[in-house]
Write a protein that holds these residues in place. Structure first.
Motif, PDB file in Angstrom:
ATOM      1  N   ILE A  11       0.833  -1.195   0.000  1.00  0.00           N
ATOM      2  CA  ILE A  11       0.000   0.000   0.000  1.00  0.00           C
ATOM      3  C   ILE A  11       0.870   1.248   0.000  1.00  0.00           C
ATOM      4  O   ILE A  11       0.634   2.181  -0.756  1.00  0.00           O
ATOM      5  CB  ILE A  11      -0.963   0.011   1.212  1.00  0.00           C
ATOM      6  N   MET A  12       1.884   1.258   0.821  1.00  0.00           N
ATOM      7  CA  MET A  12       2.770   2.416   0.885  1.00  0.00           C
ATOM      8  C   MET A  12       3.426   2.675  -0.466  1.00  0.00           C
ATOM      9  O   MET A  12       3.618   3.819  -0.866  1.00  0.00           O
ATOM     10  CB  MET A  12       3.842   2.213   1.959  1.00  0.00           C
ATOM     11  N   ASP A  13       3.762   1.622  -1.185  1.00  0.00           N
ATOM     12  CA  ASP A  13       4.435   1.768  -2.478  1.00  0.00           C
ATOM     13  C   ASP A  13       3.531   2.378  -3.539  1.00  0.00           C
ATOM     14  O   ASP A  13       4.020   2.939  -4.514  1.00  0.00           O
ATOM     15  CB  ASP A  13       4.968   0.415  -2.964  1.00  0.00           C
ATOM     16  N   THR A  14       2.223   2.269  -3.372  1.00  0.00           N
ATOM     17  CA  THR A  14       1.294   2.781  -4.379  1.00  0.00           C
ATOM     18  C   THR A  14       0.874   4.224  -4.119  1.00  0.00           C
ATOM     19  O   THR A  14       0.192   4.819  -4.957  1.00  0.00           O
ATOM     20  CB  THR A  14       0.032   1.903  -4.465  1.00  0.00           C
ATOM     21  N   LEU A  15       1.254   4.769  -2.995  1.00  0.00           N
ATOM     22  CA  LEU A  15       0.855   6.138  -2.663  1.00  0.00           C
ATOM     23  C   LEU A  15       1.684   7.162  -3.423  1.00  0.00           C
ATOM     24  O   LEU A  15       2.866   6.935  -3.693  1.00  0.00           O
ATOM     25  CB  LEU A  15       1.028   6.382  -1.161  1.00  0.00           C
ATOM     26  N   PRO A  16       1.079   8.328  -3.705  1.00  0.00           N
ATOM     27  CA  PRO A  16       1.871   9.408  -4.287  1.00  0.00           C
ATOM     28  C   PRO A  16       2.984   9.821  -3.314  1.00  0.00           C
ATOM     29  O   PRO A  16       2.833   9.685  -2.094  1.00  0.00           O
ATOM     30  CB  PRO A  16       0.868  10.547  -4.457  1.00  0.00           C
ATOM     31  N   THR A  17       4.055  10.325  -3.836  1.00  0.00           N
ATOM     32  CA  THR A  17       5.231  10.660  -3.022  1.00  0.00           C
ATOM     33  C   THR A  17       4.900  11.629  -1.894  1.00  0.00           C
ATOM     34  O   THR A  17       5.337  11.433  -0.759  1.00  0.00           O
ATOM     35  CB  THR A  17       6.337  11.252  -3.907  1.00  0.00           C
ATOM     36  N   PRO A  33       7.653   2.685  14.004  1.00  0.00           N
ATOM     37  CA  PRO A  33       8.872   2.282  13.300  1.00  0.00           C
ATOM     38  C   PRO A  33       8.810   2.491  11.786  1.00  0.00           C
ATOM     39  O   PRO A  33       9.840   2.533  11.134  1.00  0.00           O
ATOM     40  CB  PRO A  33       9.015   0.794  13.634  1.00  0.00           C
ATOM     41  N   SER A  34       7.584   2.635  11.239  1.00  0.00           N
ATOM     42  CA  SER A  34       7.457   2.820   9.790  1.00  0.00           C
ATOM     43  C   SER A  34       6.110   3.445   9.472  1.00  0.00           C
ATOM     44  O   SER A  34       5.184   3.440  10.288  1.00  0.00           O
ATOM     45  CB  SER A  34       7.568   1.476   9.075  1.00  0.00           C
ATOM     46  N   GLY A  35       6.013   3.959   8.259  1.00  0.00           N
ATOM     47  CA  GLY A  35       4.744   4.494   7.796  1.00  0.00           C
ATOM     48  C   GLY A  35       3.678   3.422   7.711  1.00  0.00           C
ATOM     49  O   GLY A  35       2.507   3.671   7.989  1.00  0.00           O
ATOM     50  N   ALA A  36       4.081   2.214   7.342  1.00  0.00           N
ATOM     51  CA  ALA A  36       3.125   1.108   7.251  1.00  0.00           C
ATOM     52  C   ALA A  36       2.527   0.800   8.627  1.00  0.00           C
ATOM     53  O   ALA A  36       1.319   0.557   8.752  1.00  0.00           O
ATOM     54  CB  ALA A  36       3.800  -0.127   6.670  1.00  0.00           C
ATOM     55  N   ARG A  37       3.351   0.819   9.654  1.00  0.00           N
ATOM     56  CA  ARG A  37       2.840   0.573  11.023  1.00  0.00           C
ATOM     57  C   ARG A  37       1.889   1.683  11.453  1.00  0.00           C
ATOM     58  O   ARG A  37       0.887   1.449  12.117  1.00  0.00           O
ATOM     59  CB  ARG A  37       3.996   0.475  12.019  1.00  0.00           C
ATOM     60  N   TYR A  38       2.217   2.895  11.075  1.00  0.00           N
ATOM     61  CA  TYR A  38       1.362   4.036  11.387  1.00  0.00           C
ATOM     62  C   TYR A  38       0.009   3.882  10.684  1.00  0.00           C
ATOM     63  O   TYR A  38      -1.042   4.075  11.308  1.00  0.00           O
ATOM     64  CB  TYR A  38       2.052   5.329  10.970  1.00  0.00           C
ATOM     65  N   LEU A  39       0.017   3.510   9.408  1.00  0.00           N
ATOM     66  CA  LEU A  39      -1.237   3.274   8.687  1.00  0.00           C
ATOM     67  C   LEU A  39      -2.042   2.157   9.332  1.00  0.00           C
ATOM     68  O   LEU A  39      -3.270   2.245   9.458  1.00  0.00           O
ATOM     69  CB  LEU A  39      -0.962   2.923   7.225  1.00  0.00           C
TER      70      LEU A  39
END
Length: 86
Positions: A11-17, A33-39
């Motif tokens: 999911i993080m890879d598909t987001l706009p920068t 620890p990461s944006g993915a964990r935050y999401l």
């Protein structure tokens, strides 16, 4: 286990920068620890919020019951005291 970890970041890879940068910054500020964990955290919080809202609405739609007054609370207190003595 590697497949599961990879899917979490898809999911993080598909987001706009700009959105990914925002999420990463918020994750860092919040101590994740990461944006993915935050999401993941945000999604869980939204699930909890929706469940609570559904329960509150169900309660609001339910039929009214007797008022909770001093007499009701006294009876409840007596029943609890009687259970404690057993």
């Amino acid at each position: 286990m590697i497949e599961m970890a990879a899917s979490k970041f898809q999911i993080m890879d598909t987001l706009p920068t700009d959105l990914k940068n925002f999420i990463d910054k918020q994750a860092e500020l919040e101590g994740y620890p990461s944006g993915a964990r935050y999401l993941h955290h945000l999604i869980r919080m939204e699930q909890s919020r929706i469940k609570l809202r559904e329960r509150l609405l169900a309660g609001a739609r339910s039929p009214e019951t007797a008022a909770i007054d001093a007499s009701y609370l006294e009876t409840l207190s007596q029943r609890a005291a009687a259970r404690k003595r057993k």
